[in-house]
Design a protein around this motif. Structure first.
Motif, PDB file in Angstrom:
ATOM      1  N   UNK A 295       0.845  -1.194   0.000  1.00 54.99           N
ATOM      2  CA  UNK A 295       0.000   0.000   0.000  1.00 54.99           C
ATOM      3  C   UNK A 295       0.880   1.243   0.000  1.00 54.99           C
ATOM      4  N   UNK A 296       0.223   2.406  -0.184  1.00 61.71           N
ATOM      5  CA  UNK A 296       0.955   3.667  -0.211  1.00 61.71           C
ATOM      6  C   UNK A 296       1.727   3.874   1.098  1.00 61.71           C
ATOM      7  N   UNK A 297       2.979   4.292   0.971  1.00 61.44           N
ATOM      8  CA  UNK A 297       3.825   4.540   2.135  1.00 61.44           C
ATOM      9  C   UNK A 297       4.640   3.349   2.560  1.00 61.44           C
ATOM     10  N   UNK A 298       4.296   2.135   2.060  1.00 67.79           N
ATOM     11  CA  UNK A 298       5.046   0.925   2.413  1.00 67.79           C
ATOM     12  C   UNK A 298       6.180   0.748   1.400  1.00 67.79           C
ATOM     13  N   UNK A 299       7.423   0.440   1.858  1.00 69.36           N
ATOM     14  CA  UNK A 299       8.542   0.327   0.917  1.00 69.36           C
ATOM     15  C   UNK A 299       8.399  -0.862  -0.017  1.00 69.36           C
ATOM     16  N   UNK A 300       8.861  -0.678  -1.267  1.00 67.87           N
ATOM     17  CA  UNK A 300       8.950  -1.803  -2.196  1.00 67.87           C
ATOM     18  C   UNK A 300      10.054  -2.739  -1.712  1.00 67.87           C
ATOM     19  N   UNK A 301       9.893  -4.025  -2.009  1.00 67.18           N
ATOM     20  CA  UNK A 301      10.821  -5.024  -1.495  1.00 67.18           C
ATOM     21  C   UNK A 301      12.085  -5.074  -2.358  1.00 67.18           C
ATOM     22  N   UNK A 302      13.257  -4.901  -1.714  1.00 60.65           N
ATOM     23  CA  UNK A 302      14.561  -5.101  -2.337  1.00 60.65           C
ATOM     24  C   UNK A 302      15.160  -6.360  -1.725  1.00 60.65           C
ATOM     25  N   UNK A 303      15.494  -7.369  -2.561  1.00 62.08           N
ATOM     26  CA  UNK A 303      15.837  -8.691  -2.021  1.00 62.08           C
ATOM     27  C   UNK A 303      17.292  -9.081  -2.192  1.00 62.08           C
ATOM     28  N   UNK A 304      18.064  -8.358  -3.019  1.00 62.98           N
ATOM     29  CA  UNK A 304      19.433  -8.800  -3.251  1.00 62.98           C
ATOM     30  C   UNK A 304      20.303  -7.628  -3.682  1.00 62.98           C
ATOM     31  N   UNK A 305      21.634  -7.852  -3.559  1.00 62.66           N
ATOM     32  CA  UNK A 305      22.622  -6.883  -4.042  1.00 62.66           C
ATOM     33  C   UNK A 305      23.328  -7.504  -5.235  1.00 62.66           C
ATOM     34  N   UNK A 306      23.322  -6.807  -6.352  1.00 69.03           N
ATOM     35  CA  UNK A 306      23.965  -7.328  -7.559  1.00 69.03           C
ATOM     36  C   UNK A 306      24.691  -6.183  -8.267  1.00 69.03           C
ATOM     37  N   UNK A 307      26.014  -6.285  -8.421  1.00 67.87           N
ATOM     38  CA  UNK A 307      26.843  -7.419  -8.000  1.00 67.87           C
ATOM     39  C   UNK A 307      26.992  -7.479  -6.487  1.00 67.87           C
ATOM     40  N   UNK A 308      27.663  -8.531  -6.006  1.00 65.70           N
ATOM     41  CA  UNK A 308      27.841  -8.686  -4.562  1.00 65.70           C
ATOM     42  C   UNK A 308      28.637  -7.522  -3.998  1.00 65.70           C
ATOM     43  N   UNK A 309      28.334  -7.157  -2.741  1.00 63.29           N
ATOM     44  CA  UNK A 309      28.996  -6.021  -2.107  1.00 63.29           C
ATOM     45  C   UNK A 309      30.456  -6.349  -1.806  1.00 63.29           C
ATOM     46  N   UNK A 310      31.341  -5.345  -1.998  1.00 64.48           N
ATOM     47  CA  UNK A 310      32.739  -5.472  -1.582  1.00 64.48           C
ATOM     48  C   UNK A 310      32.815  -5.403  -0.059  1.00 64.48           C
ATOM     49  N   UNK A 311      33.963  -5.792   0.550  1.00 65.47           N
ATOM     50  CA  UNK A 311      34.065  -5.692   2.025  1.00 65.47           C
ATOM     51  C   UNK A 311      33.767  -4.282   2.543  1.00 65.47           C
ATOM     52  N   UNK A 312      34.266  -3.237   1.840  1.00 67.05           N
ATOM     53  CA  UNK A 312      34.017  -1.865   2.300  1.00 67.05           C
ATOM     54  C   UNK A 312      32.540  -1.525   2.201  1.00 67.05           C
ATOM     55  N   UNK A 313      31.874  -1.961   1.110  1.00 68.72           N
ATOM     56  CA  UNK A 313      30.453  -1.661   0.939  1.00 68.72           C
ATOM     57  C   UNK A 313      29.602  -2.487   1.893  1.00 68.72           C
ATOM     58  N   UNK A 314      30.002  -3.744   2.141  1.00 68.87           N
ATOM     59  CA  UNK A 314      29.247  -4.586   3.067  1.00 68.87           C
ATOM     60  C   UNK A 314      29.252  -3.998   4.471  1.00 68.87           C
ATOM     61  N   UNK A 315      30.342  -3.302   4.834  1.00 66.35           N
ATOM     62  CA  UNK A 315      30.391  -2.656   6.149  1.00 66.35           C
ATOM     63  C   UNK A 315      29.551  -1.388   6.181  1.00 66.35           C
ATOM     64  N   UNK A 316      29.298  -0.781   5.002  1.00 68.56           N
ATOM     65  CA  UNK A 316      28.573   0.490   4.951  1.00 68.56           C
ATOM     66  C   UNK A 316      27.067   0.307   4.841  1.00 68.56           C
ATOM     67  N   UNK A 317      26.584  -0.815   4.292  1.00 65.19           N
ATOM     68  CA  UNK A 317      25.152  -1.009   4.052  1.00 65.19           C
ATOM     69  C   UNK A 317      24.686  -2.330   4.678  1.00 65.19           C
ATOM     70  N   UNK A 318      23.399  -2.334   5.097  1.00 64.71           N
ATOM     71  CA  UNK A 318      22.744  -3.561   5.566  1.00 64.71           C
ATOM     72  C   UNK A 318      21.412  -3.691   4.843  1.00 64.71           C
ATOM     73  N   UNK A 319      21.203  -4.786   4.093  1.00 64.08           N
ATOM     74  CA  UNK A 319      19.940  -5.056   3.401  1.00 64.08           C
ATOM     75  C   UNK A 319      19.010  -5.736   4.389  1.00 64.08           C
TER      76      UNK A 319
END
Length: 423
Positions: A295-319
Motif C-alpha cells: 500500500x501507499x507509504x510501504x517500501x517496495x521489497x529489495x531482495x538482493x545486491x547485484x553485484x555482490x557487495x565489496x568488504x568496504x560496501x558490506x560494512x557500509x550497508x545492511x539489506x
C-alpha cells in the motif's frame, strides 16, 4: 525577492553582527535555491501541459521532454553540491569561538612621599682632644665622584718603533735561522715577541703582544674639551683597550643576488586511495501495489545486491528483510531509484524515503511512472547519518499497479536502488 542590507559603516559591526549576517546570507541563498528548483519544476510542468492556468506547447516530443529533464537533473546536482558548501559555511559560523575583549587601561600612579626636610646647622667646634691610639683600618669607603679632566700634558719623547719581521714555531728555530738580530726587529713566537739584546747578544722574550682583557671600569664624567695639541711622532703600539660601546646600525645594504635553485627533492611515496563504497540493490520479482500486497507509504521489497557487495560496501550497508537499506556510516550519498510498471498500469508516484518519512519534493526525491506502464527514475544527493534507513516507497496510485519488468527496458529489474558515497 530582495537582497540583504548591510551597514554602510563597517566600524559599527560587532562580532555577533558579523556572524548573524553570515547566517542571513546562507538563508537567502537557500531561498534562492528553492525558487530555482521550483522554476525548474514548473518548466517541466509547462512542457507536459500540467501547469495550472497555462496551456503547454503543442507538438512536444518525448526526446524534447527527456532533454529538458536532463537539464533539470544537472542543475539539481549542482544545487545539491552547493547545499553541502552552505552547510559547511553555517557550521563554521556557528562554531566560531568567542573573542576576549581588550585589556583595560592602566590605573594612575599613587602619590609619592613628602619632601626631604632641611639640613640642620653645624654645631660649634669642640676642643682638640689628646691623640688616641691608632685604631684598626676601617673598610674602604664608596668611590667618590670623578673629578674634572685635567689639562693636556706635554708631548713625550717618541719611543723606538719596532717591526715584526717574521714568525717561528719556537726559540730554537729562531736562533738557528737568525743567530744575530738587528735592533728594532721583532720575531713572533706564539704568543710572545722576541727582540735582539745588543748587550747580552741573545734573543729576549719581551712578553705577549696584548695582555688579558681587564675588567671594564665605570664610565667617567666627560671632561671639558681641551685645546688641540701639535701632532707628535707615532709612538709604539699600546696594549689593546677595552671594547667600546656598539655604534648605531648602518644603512641596510643592497640585497644580494638570488641564489641558485636547490635540487628537486625525492618523490614521496604513492598514496593509497580509500576503497569505494557502492551498492546496487534490486528485486527481480513482480510486486502488486495500491490495492495489492503493498500500500501507499510501504517500501517496495529489495531482495538482493547485484553485484555482490565489496568488504568496504558490506560494512557500509545492511539489506533488511523488509526491503529497506540501513546506512552504517555517515556521509553524503548519490542515490538513484528505478521502478518499472507493466502495460495497463495507471500513472503512479514513488519516492526515495529516509526513515519512512519526509516530504515528497518533485525532482528532489519524488518521481512517477507514466500512464499505461513504463519506467520512472530519480537521482538525488542526500546527507545521511549512521543508522538512517533508505527505501523506495509508493506514494500514490489511482488503481492497482503491478511493478514488473517491462518490454521498454527488458534487461532492467522491476525495482532497483543504487547508493554510492561521494563525501
Amino acid at each position: 525577492m530582495s537582497l540583504p542590507q548591510f551597514p554602510i559603516d563597517p566600524g559599527t559591526i560587532t562580532r555577533d553582527d558579523a556572524i548573524n549576517m553570515i547566517l542571513t546570507s546562507i538563508a537567502m541563498e537557500e531561498i534562492g535555491l528553492s525558487h530555482v528548483i521550483n522554476a525548474e519544476g514548473e518548466k517541466l510542468q509547462y512542457l507536459l501541459g500540467t501547469l495550472s492556468g497555462i496551456s503547454g506547447p503543442t507538438g512536444v516530443t518525448v526526446d524534447q521532454i527527456l532533454q529538458a529533464n536532463d537539464s533539470v537533473q544537472s542543475l539539481l546536482e549542482q544545487a545539491a553540491a552547493n547545499q553541502q558548501a552552505l552547510s559547511d559555511k553555517m557550521q563554521s559560523a556557528l562554531s566560531s569561538p568567542t573573542m576576549v575583549g581588550p585589556t583595560g587601561a592602566t590605573g594612575p600612579v599613587g602619590p609619592s612621599g613628602g619632601p626631604t626636610g632641611p639640613t640642620g646647622a653645624d654645631g660649634a667646634t669642640g676642643a682638640t682632644g689628646a691623640d688616641g691610639t691608632t685604631g684598626a683600618m676601617g673598610p674602604a669607603g664608596p668611590q667618590g665622584i670623578e673629578g674634572p679632566q685635567g689639562i693636556q700634558g706635554i708631548q713625550g719623547v717618541a719611543g723606538t718603533v719596532g717591526t715584526i719581521v717574521g714568525t717561528y714555531p719556537d726559540l730554537a728555530s729562531l736562533e738557528a735561522a737568525v743567530p744575530v738580530g738587528n735592533p728594532g726587529e721583532f720575531y713572533y713566537i706564539n704568543p710572545d715577541l722576541f727582540v735582539w739584546d745588543t748587550v747580552t747578544g741573545a734573543w729576549v722574550d719581551v712578553g705577549t703582544i696584548a695582555g688579558p682583557q681587564g675588567i671594564t671600569g665605570p664610565q667617567g664624567v666627560t671632561g671639558a674639551q681641551g685645546p688641540i695639541g701639535n701632532t707628535g711622532p707615532t709612538g709604539a703600539d699600546g696594549a689593546a683597550g677595552a671594547t667600546g660601546p656598539a655604534g648605531p646600525a648602518g644603512a641596510i645594504g643592497t640585497p644580494g643576488a638570488t641564489g641558485a635553485t636547490g635540487a628537486t627533492g625525492a618523490t614521496g611515496a604513492t598514496g593509497v586511495l580509500p576503497a569505494p563504497v557502492y551498492g546496487n540493490f534490486l528485486n527481480a520479482t513482480s510486486q502488486t501495489v495500491s490495492g495489492g500486497s503493498i500500500s501507499a507509504g510501504v517500501p517496495l521489497l529489495l531482495s538482493q545486491a547485484a553485484p555482490a557487495l565489496t568488504p568496504a560496501s558490506a560494512a557500509a550497508f545492511t539489506l533488511n528483510a523488509n526491503g529497506t537499506i540501513t546506512i552504517n556510516q555517515a556521509g553524503t550519498y548519490r542515490i538513484t531509484a528505478d521502478v518499472q510498471t507493466v502495460s495497463g498500469s495507471p500513472a503512479s508516484s514513488f519516492a526515495v524515503q529516509v526513515n519512512g518519512t519526509g516530504a515528497n519534493v518533485t525532482f528532489y526525491n519524488a518521481f512517477g511512472t507514466p500512464a499505461n506502464g513504463g519506467v520512472g527514475t530519480i537521482t538525488t544527493v542526500l546527507a545521511l547519518n549512521a543508522g538512517d534507513v533508505v527505501s523506495v516507497a509508493l506514494t500514490s496510485a489511482p488503481a492497482v499497479t503491478t511493478v514488473q519488468q517491462t518490454t521498454a527496458v527488458p534487461s532492467g529489474p522491476p525495482v532497483a536502488l543504487t547508493i554510492s558515497q561521494i563525501g
